[in-house]
Design a protein around this motif. Structure first.
Motif, PDB file in Angstrom:
ATOM      1  N   UNK A 110       0.720  -1.402  -0.128  1.00 12.76           N
ATOM      2  CA  UNK A 110      -0.037   0.131   0.019  1.00 12.76           C
ATOM      3  C   UNK A 110       0.712   1.317  -0.073  1.00 12.76           C
ATOM      4  N   UNK A 111       0.890   2.093  -1.075  1.00 12.40           N
ATOM      5  CA  UNK A 111       1.673   3.477  -0.996  1.00 12.40           C
ATOM      6  C   UNK A 111       1.275   4.189  -0.023  1.00 12.40           C
ATOM      7  N   UNK A 112       0.323   4.061   0.787  1.00  7.65           N
ATOM      8  CA  UNK A 112       0.037   4.751   1.825  1.00  7.65           C
ATOM      9  C   UNK A 112       0.785   4.896   2.937  1.00  7.65           C
ATOM     10  N   UNK A 113       1.619   4.042   3.056  1.00  7.56           N
ATOM     11  CA  UNK A 113       2.874   4.041   4.141  1.00  7.56           C
ATOM     12  C   UNK A 113       3.692   5.045   4.011  1.00  7.56           C
ATOM     13  N   UNK A 114       4.088   5.391   2.460  1.00  5.69           N
ATOM     14  CA  UNK A 114       5.129   6.581   2.338  1.00  5.69           C
ATOM     15  C   UNK A 114       4.533   7.774   2.675  1.00  5.69           C
ATOM     16  N   UNK A 115       3.000   8.093   2.890  1.00 11.44           N
ATOM     17  CA  UNK A 115       2.666   9.306   3.314  1.00 11.44           C
ATOM     18  C   UNK A 115       2.795   9.585   4.719  1.00 11.44           C
ATOM     19  N   UNK A 116       2.877   8.518   5.595  1.00 15.31           N
ATOM     20  CA  UNK A 116       3.084   8.656   6.861  1.00 15.31           C
ATOM     21  C   UNK A 116       1.970   9.529   7.581  1.00 15.31           C
ATOM     22  N   UNK A 117       0.633   9.155   6.895  1.00 15.25           N
ATOM     23  CA  UNK A 117      -0.483   9.980   7.630  1.00 15.25           C
ATOM     24  C   UNK A 117      -1.573   9.391   8.204  1.00 15.25           C
ATOM     25  N   UNK A 118      -1.491   7.799   8.107  1.00 15.93           N
ATOM     26  CA  UNK A 118      -2.460   7.031   8.799  1.00 15.93           C
ATOM     27  C   UNK A 118      -1.878   5.925   9.786  1.00 15.93           C
ATOM     28  N   UNK A 119      -2.578   5.537  10.589  1.00 14.26           N
ATOM     29  CA  UNK A 119      -2.265   4.480  11.646  1.00 14.26           C
ATOM     30  C   UNK A 119      -2.312   3.335  10.652  1.00 14.26           C
ATOM     31  N   UNK A 120      -1.689   1.945  11.468  1.00 17.45           N
ATOM     32  CA  UNK A 120      -1.645   0.976  10.804  1.00 17.45           C
ATOM     33  C   UNK A 120      -3.013   0.293  10.685  1.00 17.45           C
ATOM     34  N   UNK A 121      -3.962   0.597  11.491  1.00 14.69           N
ATOM     35  CA  UNK A 121      -5.249   0.142  11.463  1.00 14.69           C
ATOM     36  C   UNK A 121      -6.014   0.574  10.568  1.00 14.69           C
ATOM     37  N   UNK A 122      -5.827   2.034  10.046  1.00 13.88           N
ATOM     38  CA  UNK A 122      -6.330   2.830   8.925  1.00 13.88           C
ATOM     39  C   UNK A 122      -6.115   2.235   7.533  1.00 13.88           C
ATOM     40  N   UNK A 123      -4.714   1.698   7.607  1.00 13.84           N
ATOM     41  CA  UNK A 123      -4.281   1.033   6.428  1.00 13.84           C
ATOM     42  C   UNK A 123      -4.492  -0.468   6.279  1.00 13.84           C
ATOM     43  N   UNK A 124      -5.406  -0.849   7.079  1.00 15.40           N
ATOM     44  CA  UNK A 124      -6.014  -2.188   6.980  1.00 15.40           C
ATOM     45  C   UNK A 124      -4.852  -3.414   7.443  1.00 15.40           C
ATOM     46  N   UNK A 125      -4.291  -3.040   8.536  1.00 17.72           N
ATOM     47  CA  UNK A 125      -3.205  -4.158   8.966  1.00 17.72           C
ATOM     48  C   UNK A 125      -3.182  -4.191  10.530  1.00 17.72           C
ATOM     49  N   UNK A 126      -2.702  -5.188  11.178  1.00 12.26           N
ATOM     50  CA  UNK A 126      -2.706  -5.265  12.639  1.00 12.26           C
ATOM     51  C   UNK A 126      -1.946  -4.123  13.026  1.00 12.26           C
ATOM     52  N   UNK A 127      -2.257  -3.554  14.577  1.00 10.43           N
ATOM     53  CA  UNK A 127      -1.464  -2.572  15.006  1.00 10.43           C
ATOM     54  C   UNK A 127       0.024  -2.724  14.935  1.00 10.43           C
ATOM     55  N   UNK A 128       0.431  -4.062  15.168  1.00 14.04           N
ATOM     56  CA  UNK A 128       1.808  -4.336  15.339  1.00 14.04           C
ATOM     57  C   UNK A 128       2.639  -4.150  14.030  1.00 14.04           C
ATOM     58  N   UNK A 129       1.964  -4.020  12.868  1.00  9.87           N
ATOM     59  CA  UNK A 129       2.701  -3.841  11.584  1.00  9.87           C
ATOM     60  C   UNK A 129       3.325  -2.444  11.563  1.00  9.87           C
ATOM     61  N   UNK A 130       2.608  -1.462  12.255  1.00  7.72           N
ATOM     62  CA  UNK A 130       2.937  -0.142  12.045  1.00  7.72           C
ATOM     63  C   UNK A 130       4.391   0.157  12.797  1.00  7.72           C
ATOM     64  N   UNK A 131       4.574  -0.353  14.000  1.00  8.74           N
ATOM     65  CA  UNK A 131       6.117  -0.067  14.352  1.00  8.74           C
ATOM     66  C   UNK A 131       6.818  -0.555  13.603  1.00  8.74           C
TER      67      UNK A 131
END
Length: 404
Positions: free
Chosen positions: A266-287
């Motif tokens: 998901x290219x949304x990771x490069x924008x750094x504007x959403x949490x992991x849950x908002x990008x449709x993945x478990x919370x631990x993927x964010x860190x």
């Protein structure tokens, strides 16, 4: 910029003096242009003290052409990335290039912003520059972008909200917050690990919301703090010949990996504007993604710095106007989107994509020039002397100079 880096090896130089602005595009404010700033000089000449965001106010201090060049090239990449956005959906190659550029162009900009924020404190004159150079342009352009969308996109329902930055204004909001917290990062013992922990926790917190775009502010925070921690010799490390040579296969490998990742990430990771849950993945993927993207961004940023020219070039003086190019090119990109400029079929072919890339580069270059800065200085560099009290020391000096 202040304090030129020595080209023949690492040498500690003093911290930059009080800045005329706060740009790290890198900073978002330019000091008034002087005729000497527009006079071309041969390569290798000592750069003039061209007033710019992120530069000192003291006359006679040389500017390091390396940083002005880096700011200009970074803002060109920003404009190209925004121009690619309406086209990338039909080209896997363009989308791969888009992901690579987004991995480092804003991190590079923010690192430079942090580097030239090292001397910031809560002194009255610096707080004044922070207000006039960051807060006021934020208010002006947040309102201007909303009004432009209402008119160009026929969307009268869009509200004006200074708490919800729209499009490009998030950077000014973030820079204001980062600058205010600079004394804190200079005080703590381990600033970078702490900033990284804050960014990792932010990705696990969807409740942060959109107010002041805090999610993006916190996720980009490690790059700003890294800039605060850097010294001139750190930039010397990436300007060595072996690093320049190594950066070529590194960028090539990044493009290959990005091409592979296009349908899988998901290219949304490069924008750094959403949490992991908002990008449709478990919370631990964010860190985990914060650490992974930080590593990728730092490697590509180092490669980018390695290829930035260290001598004066034809575009070096344009580094003084990067805030202008950053904020003004958004009207062209959004206008083109609203008015269907990107809908032409030929623009979605390779030659059309190259054409759009060149147009974006030329447009943002023109927006960084001195005539444009003179026209829009009222919005980006207002003096606003009427809004501030006179400094008691300054008044005392003036009275002392006045003959009885």
């Amino acid at each position: 910029m202040t304090n030129s880096l020595h080209p023949n090896g690492p040498r500690r130089t003093p911290l930059p003096p009080a800045e005329r602005s706060t740009e790290g595009v890198p900073t978002p404010r330019s000091a008034p242009s002087r005729p000497s700033d527009r006079t071309s000089k041969p390569a290798g000449a000592t750069p003039a003290t061209a007033p710019t965001a992120a530069t000192a106010t003291r006359p006679g201090k040389p500017r390091d052409a390396f940083f002005d060049n880096a700011k200009y090239l970074a803002i060109v990449l920003v404009a190209m990335g925004h121009a690619w956005e309406p086209l990338k959906g039909q080209s896997r190659v363009l989308e791969a290039a888009y992901m690579v550029v987004y991995a480092f162009h804003m991190p590079a900009f923010i690192i430079i912003s942090g580097y030239f924020s090292r001397s910031f404190d809560m002194r009255a004159d610096r707080l004044k520059r922070l207000v006039t150079g960051v807060a006021v342009p934020y208010v002006v352009f947040e309102v201007a972008y909303v009004l432009f969308k209402r008119w160009a996109d026929d969307d009268p329902s869009l509200p004006i909200s200074l708490l919800d930055p729209w499009f490009l204004t998030w950077f000014l909001c973030a820079l204001f917050i980062w600058r205010l917290t600079t004394p804190l990062w200079k005080l703590v013992r381990w600033p970078l690990p702490l900033a990284l922990l804050v960014a990792m926790l932010a990705t696990t917190s969807p409740s942060i919301g959109d107010d002041l775009d805090l999610q993006r502010t916190l996720q980009f925070l490690p790059f700003f703090v890294l800039g605060l921690c850097m010294k001139p010799e750190h930039f010397q490390l990436v300007r060595r010949r072996e690093v320049r040579i190594l950066s070529v296969p590194v960028f090539a490998a990044a493009l290959v990996v990005s091409w592979w990742a296009v349908p899988r990430m998901n290219p949304g990771w490069f924008y750094h504007r959403d949490s992991a849950q908002e990008l449709g993945v478990p919370w631990w993927v964010g860190p985990v993604m914060v650490l992974a993207l930080l590593g990728c961004s730092l490697v590509l940023t180092a490669c980018f710095f390695a290829w930035v020219p260290r001598r004066r070039m034809w575009f070096t003086a344009l580094g003084a106007g990067t805030l202008y190019g950053y904020l003004l090119h958004g009207f062209l990109v959004k206008g083109g989107d609203y008015w269907g400029w990107f809908d032409h079929e030929w623009l979605h072919r390779p030659l059309g994509e190259i054409f759009v890339t060149l147009v974006a580069g030329v447009a943002v270059t023109l927006l960084c020039t001195a005539p444009v800065r003179r026209i829009f200085r009222f919005a980006m560099e207002p003096s606003m002397e009427w809004a501030f009290k006179r400094d008691a020391t300054e008044l005392a000096r003036e009275r002392a100079k006045t003959p009885a």
